[in-house]
Each structure stands twice: as C-alpha cells, then as structure tokens.
Design an enzyme around this catalytic site. Structure first.
Site, PDB file in Angstrom:
ATOM      1  N   GLU A   1      39.179 115.442  45.107  1.00 17.62           N
ATOM      2  CA  GLU A   1      40.737 115.538  44.590  1.00 17.62           C
ATOM      3  C   GLU A   1      41.627 115.395  45.631  1.00 17.62           C
ATOM      4  O   GLU A   1      42.636 114.612  45.650  1.00 17.62           O
ATOM      5  CB  GLU A   1      40.974 117.049  43.759  1.00 17.62           C
ATOM      6  CG  GLU A   1      40.254 116.989  42.275  1.00 17.62           C
ATOM      7  CD  GLU A   1      38.841 117.108  42.605  1.00 17.62           C
ATOM      8  OE1 GLU A   1      38.238 117.050  41.257  1.00 17.62           O
ATOM      9  OE2 GLU A   1      38.361 117.621  43.512  1.00 17.62           O
TER      10      GLU A   1
ATOM     11  N   HIS B   1      37.777 124.809  32.570  1.00 17.52           N
ATOM     12  CA  HIS B   1      38.473 123.811  31.729  1.00 17.52           C
ATOM     13  C   HIS B   1      39.581 124.330  30.788  1.00 17.52           C
ATOM     14  O   HIS B   1      39.815 123.222  30.094  1.00 17.52           O
ATOM     15  CB  HIS B   1      37.167 123.023  31.012  1.00 17.52           C
ATOM     16  CG  HIS B   1      36.299 122.423  31.680  1.00 17.52           C
ATOM     17  ND1 HIS B   1      35.227 123.145  32.167  1.00 17.52           N
ATOM     18  CD2 HIS B   1      36.119 121.107  32.064  1.00 17.52           C
ATOM     19  CE1 HIS B   1      34.356 122.414  32.946  1.00 17.52           C
ATOM     20  NE2 HIS B   1      34.935 121.151  32.797  1.00 17.52           N
TER      21      HIS B   1
END
Length: 717
Positions: free
Chosen positions: A448, A518
């Site tokens: 990321e 998530h």
C-alpha cells in the site's frame, strides 16, 4: 586536463569486479577548483548554522559534513532542471551544486517568509526547488524512494501518452531521477518497495546511499545484514550496483557518471553505495562522543573529504596555496553576507499560519463545482456509477492513471482476448484497462505504501493518479505516505509543490463474514490529517458527482466507498452525466423533520431513514441529514437544522470513542448550545473490532433500532 580515478570499494563490501577496468573522468582544473569551492561552501554553511544555533538565532541544524565530495560530484554529474531529484537532509552540497544559493539556505535556517523552498513551514536542510526539479523533502527517512519511482514513472507516462497536450514540456527523453538516502534508511520498507518497482519496470532511478556508518547512534552492521547494502541488492534484475569511496571527489564523479549513464540509456535503475564520514554529530540534538570512541573519530577525521580535496589539488598542481586561500576568503565573505541578509529577512506573519493547507486557487466547495445533473438511462448501482465516472474522466483528461492491487483487467495483456477481466475485487475498475490501455490502468504490487508513494511522485509532475487501496482495513502501511507526505507537501513547501490525487478505498461493515480485517471504519483518523479532503457518498448519483469533484480538485482526496452500498437497490440512480459535480461541504437533506435531526453519512443514512419512518408512526418528525463529505463538512446545513429542530443525534458506523461524530457534537455544543433543548446523542459502533459471527457483528455495528431508541430518548427529554 584529464584526471583519471579508480573507484574504491568500501572496506566492508567485496570488490565490484563486474564493471571491468576503472573508467576516467574528463575534469579540468577549473572544474576541480569549482568542486572544492562548493565543498568548502557547504562546510562553511554548516559551521555558520552551528554558530547561529548556539546563539539561538536559528532553531535547528543538521550537518552534511563529510558527504561533500560525493554530493558535489553528484550535482556535477546531473542536469539541473532536466533530471529530477529526491534528496535527503545531508544533501546541502548537492543542492548548492545544482543551484540553490547560500542565501536561500540561510533563509531556511532563520524561518524566513520569503524562503523559496519552505516559507518558514519546515525545518532547514529540507531541500526543494521547482526550477531545479528538486522535489520538496519531508523528514521521514526512506519515503522519498517511492516518490523517486513515481517521478520516474511520470516521465515514462509523458513519453507514452501522446494525447497529453503539453507533454513535450514535461519530460526529457533521457532524464533520470536521483534519489539519495542514508545507510539507515535502507532498513525502511519503502526503500525495498521502491527497488522492487524500479527494477521490475526498469525505471531510470539512480539511488545514492550515503553510508556514513551510522543511523544516529546505530552502526551499520546492526542496521544491515552483513553491513553492506550493496551486497544485499546486487541480485535485483536490471539494477546496476556501483561502489565508491565517497570521500574521494574524482572517484565519486566517475561512479556517478557510470550509474547515471546506465539509467539514461534505459537499462534500468542503478545504486551507488558510497562510504562517507560524519565528522559532526547526527544533529545538534545529538552528541556522537557518547557512542563513538576517540580512535574511531580520529580515523574518520583522517578521511575528511575537504582536506583530502585540498591536498589532491596541491599535489596535482591544479591549484596553489594562495589560490585555495583566496577561494576560502571568497567563501567566507559570501557566507557572512548571506548570513547578515538572512538575519534581517522578514518572518512569516502570524495571520498566515494556516495558509496553504489546501489549494488557495481551486476551491472544491465553490459554485464552480456545483453543476446540474443530466440523468439518463435506467437506475444503476453505485459500482456502475463510479466505473462510468472513471471512464468519462479518463476520456476527458489523458493525465489520469489508475493503479492499485488487482485493478487491471489482466496484467498479461495478451490474454485479454480470452478473458472477461478482473477490474478490482469489487469490479469497480472493470473494463478500464481494456478501454484506455495498460499505460494508464495497471496493477501494483501488494504494497500500500508503494501505491500512495508512487502516486505522490507522479502527481508532483502533473500526472493525476486515481489509486485504489483494496480494503480500507489495509490502508495503514500507507499511513506514513498519507500523513507525512501527501497531506504535508503543499503546506511544508509554502504552496510551491502540490500532489493532487485521489485515493479510493472500500470501507465499512454490514457484510456478514467481513470480520476484524474487512469491516472496519476509521475515517476520523484521517480527518486528523490536515491537507486531505474526505468524501463519503451513500448513493450512486452522489458517488458520481463527488468522484468527479474529487478528480478535478487540486488537493489529495480520500474517497471512501462503502462496500455494503456498492450494489444495494435503494441507492441506485440514473447516471447524472459526464459533467455532473457536487461541491464538497454541501450535505443532502434526505428527509425533513421538525422534532430532531439525525446527522449521518455512509451506511447509517439508510438505517437512519428506516428509523425515521418508524418514528413517524409514533408521531415523531425526524430529519435525516447526509453530510456526504467530512473534510470539509456542511456546518451551515448542520447549524440550520439544529436551530430548526433543537435536538440532535449524530449517527455513524465508526467506533464511538474519538469517532468523527464527537467533533460535530463538540462544535454544536460550543457554538449552538443555546439552541439545544436536549443533550446531543451519539449512535456509533462499540469500541471493539467488528467480529466474524453475524450476531456479534450486528451487536457491534449500529442498527436502525439503535437510531430509533436515540430518537425516542432525545424527544422525551
């Protein structure tokens, strides 16, 4: 005259036998005297700043002493204004060689208003110049490596995307990006992430590792396995590794020429591992005598590049004692004059303290971003609206590139004719690579920080990255790049540099099975990072209008897409057209009411509407106001509704403690207290992660019943 030099391998590295015989450098006597003058100027500026710091006339000092030979050689091997530079705080001599003046450097030190690089915002020795292509530097070590990769990619993109109208003025065919860092910074993950991409894409990045043996007090053998970064990286494909004694100017110049030519020839990146010394402490906040022995410091002093360069010039008959003394006198006069002028320079006005957090020229909350919708077609989902908006904006603006994990249809282009394509785990970017090509839509590594750091480097050069972080839950490796780089750049450079980009990411729960990694929210954390806009739509039409504003905005934008809302039926809408925009800071009244207002955003909008409908059956009139953007948020809209209803509920999916609702509640209490007939009530998630089991998830996340209970309680007060 022609001076020949041999590269010297560091004592802790094995010889670099792969590069054959020693190259030569064409350096005349005038070049070498100029190099000495620049080295001496750098050292004298360090000494002057130490003096000024001890006199409390400046506030910070960090030295480039011991690195001068390497850095002057680097500057003389580069092409200022053509090549790009991502420097670090030891690079005073490099900046001088490229064209930054002693006066400008001392303006940094005193924190002057007219310092062209920092404007009193950032500590000195953080280099930046638009004219010289020195990208404004932050303090975190290693972050600049990814910026360098992105800057190199920008040059490649300008070369590839012929539809960019002014691309010829944006790049040079043989440009390179120079990236310097200390030996300690090679321990950072972002250094390795950058090497992965630079090698994989054969980018023209030249890394210069200024190895002075210490990261503050930590010696290199503790930082680096085996004590040699060049030994560790030489198996990277397409990466040329050059080792050199960085205290030897001529050897350094030869090494830099070799590495830079490799990159100019587009053979791949290069890494120059240069051993230098650090005769001064890390900074004036450090005392190296606490961890370096007398013998070690004496040995370092013997390698000091300044006396070595002086002795070389005298021994080779390139200068006389009198000429070198004259150079020293000239340097001392120049530094003294620059110091006198800098100390008299005007300081920033207190009234300008908050200037340049955001763009002063493009206001995304203005009427210019309030354009009418022209709906057509059948109602469609939020996913479809985002996908179509990206297509329209990419067609309109050839500078837009999209990348992230799995966002392409297929990295192996030759297979596109046989497959339907991935296009993201939620299919949001499906078909974009097929339509616009792999130069503009491509996959990133699973890293990321790599995504956001490269986007920074591209955006600085005028490319418009719209990147995807696959799940909000995994944005944290990019937090250093977001908090300390993209949000800080405009402010720390005094509006000299900016990096407008969009970071898209799915967020939130209500998934059944999402679990702790998530399903989380955390928008309030980013609201605490001045310099980034935060957008959180809940309908398809709003997603289209707000995404278009985000892309055309001149600031970094965090665009939050709630996963639960991607394919719901209740938030479908007709596509509002290719020019539809919604200004930031303009909320939407989803339902009017007179008894209480629910201030909300994201998935809680629909849950609040359900609660309001139920409350109506009980005779309670509930307004539901969707903020849509959090930075900025619609204070005027909030204020009007608070004054109308006199009762307030703030409902959001994020945790209760330190959620963004706390900021809104505090401001209402501060500025609108006299309009309240009841305490402000917050509805939010429990202060724990979102669990996997459905019953636990439902208990943790706020539901319509929770909003309804809050409505009843507030209205009964």
């Amino acid at each position: 005259m022609k001076v020949s030099a041999t590269r010297h391998a560091p004592a802790h590295a094995r010889p670099d036998s792969a590069h054959g015989s020693s190259p030569t450098a064409d350096l005349g006597a005038e070049d070498l005297r100029r190099a000495y003058r620049l080295m001496l100027t750098s050292r004298r500026l360090d000494d002057k700043e130490v003096q000024l710091k001890n006199q409390s006339q400046i506030y910070f000092q960090i030295s480039g002493a011991g690195h001068e030979a390497l850095l002057v050689a680097s500057g003389m091997a580069l092409r200022p204004g053509s090549d790009w530079v991502c420097a670090y705080y030891r690079d005073r001599a490099l900046a001088l060689t490229l064209g930054v003046t002693p006066y400008d450097m001392l303006l940094q030190a005193v924190g002057a208003k007219d310092d062209p690089a920092l404007h009193g915002r950032q500590m000195p020795s953080h280099w930046g110049s638009t004219a010289l292509n020195i990208i404004s530097q932050g303090s975190p070590t290693g972050t600049q490596c990814l910026h360098a990769v992105g800057a190199a990619e920008a040059g490649v993109l300008y070369e590839q995307i012929e539809s960019i109208p002014d691309r010829a003025s944006k790049f040079h065919h043989d440009e390179i990006v120079y990236c310097s860092l200390g030996d300690g910074a090679t321990s950072e993950g972002e250094f390795w992430e950058s090497l992965n991409t630079a090698s994989n894409r054969q980018l023209p990045v030249v890394y210069v590792v200024e190895d002075n043996g210490y990261a503050i007090s930590v010696p290199v053998e503790v930082q680096t396995p085996g004590g040699s970064i060049s030994n560790l990286v030489e198996r990277f494909p397409h990466l040329k590794v050059v080792r050199v004694d960085g205290c030897d100017f001529v050897a350094s110049f030869v090494a830099l020429q070799e590495a830079i030519q490799w990159a100019r020839d587009r053979q791949g990146p290069a890494l120059v591992h240069a051993t230098v010394v650090r005769p001064y402490s890390h900074s004036l906040s450090d005392d190296e005598r606490l961890y370096k022995t007398v013998a070690e410091r004496t040995a370092e002093a013997a390698r000091d590049p300044l006396p070595k360069m002086r002795a070389f010039l005298l021994a080779e008959g390139l200068a006389t004692e009198a000429e070198l003394d004259s150079i020293a006198e000239e340097v001392d006069r120049e530094v003294a004059d620059a110091t006198e002028r800098a100390l008299k320079a005007e300081r920033p006005l207190r009234s300008t303290a908050a200037d340049w957090v955001f763009s002063p020229d493009v206001d995304p909350s203005s009427a210019a971003f309030d354009t009418p919708a022209e709906p057509h077609g059948k109602p469609d989902t939020m996913v479809a609206a985002i996908n179509r908006t990206l297509k329209d904006e990419m067609a309109r603006n050839p500078r837009i590139v999209i990348f992230g994990e799995d966002v392409a249809d297929c990295s192996r282009e030759e297979h596109l004719s046989e497959i339907s394509g991935k296009g993201g785990v939620f299919k949001v970017t499906h078909g974009l690579q097929r339509k616009f090509g792999s130069a503009r839509v491509f996959n990133s590594p699973l890293a990321e920080a790599n995504i956001v750091g490269r986007a920074f480097g591209m955006a600085v050069r005028g490319i418009k990255p719209v990147v995807e972080i696959q799940f909000f839950d995994y944005i944290w490796p990019a937090m250093m790049q977001i908090r300390d780089e993209i949000t800080m750049l405009r402010y720390r450079s005094g509006n000299t540099f900016s990096c407008p980009m969009v970071i898209r990411t799915p967020i939130g729960g209500y998934l059944r099975g999402g679990a702790p990694y998530h399903s989380q929210s955390g928008e309030s954390i980013f609201a605490h990072c001045p310099g980034i806009r935060i957008v959180f739509p809940c309908t398809a039409q709003d997603a289209a209008g707000l995404l278009r504003t985000s892309i055309r905005c001149d600031d970094p934008v965090l665009f939050l897409e709630h996963k639960h809302l991607y394919r719901q039926t209740y938030n479908k809408g007709e596509y509002p057209g290719p020019d539809y925009m919604i200004p930031f800071g303009k909320g939407a009244l989803r339902r009017d009411g007179t008894d209480v207002v629910v201030l909300t955003w994201g998935a809680l909008v629909q849950r609040s509407l359900v609660a309001a409908q139920q409350a109506e059956k009980e005779g309670l009139s509930v307004a539901v106001f969707d903020l849509r953007t959090l930075i900025p948020y619609d204070w005027a809209g909030i204020s009007a509704l608070v004054q109308k209803t006199n009762r307030v509920i703030v409902a959001h999916e994020d945790q209760l403690t330190c959620g963004f609702g706390a900021e809104i509640a505090a401001r209402i209490a501060d500025e609108l207290f006299h309009h309240l007939d009841a305490p402000i009530r917050r509805v939010a998630a429990l202060d724990c992660p979102v669990a996997y089991a459905p019953d636990l998830e439902e208990e943790i996340l706020p539901q319509s019943d929770d909003v309804l209970h809050a409505v009843r309680d507030v209205c009964r007060y």
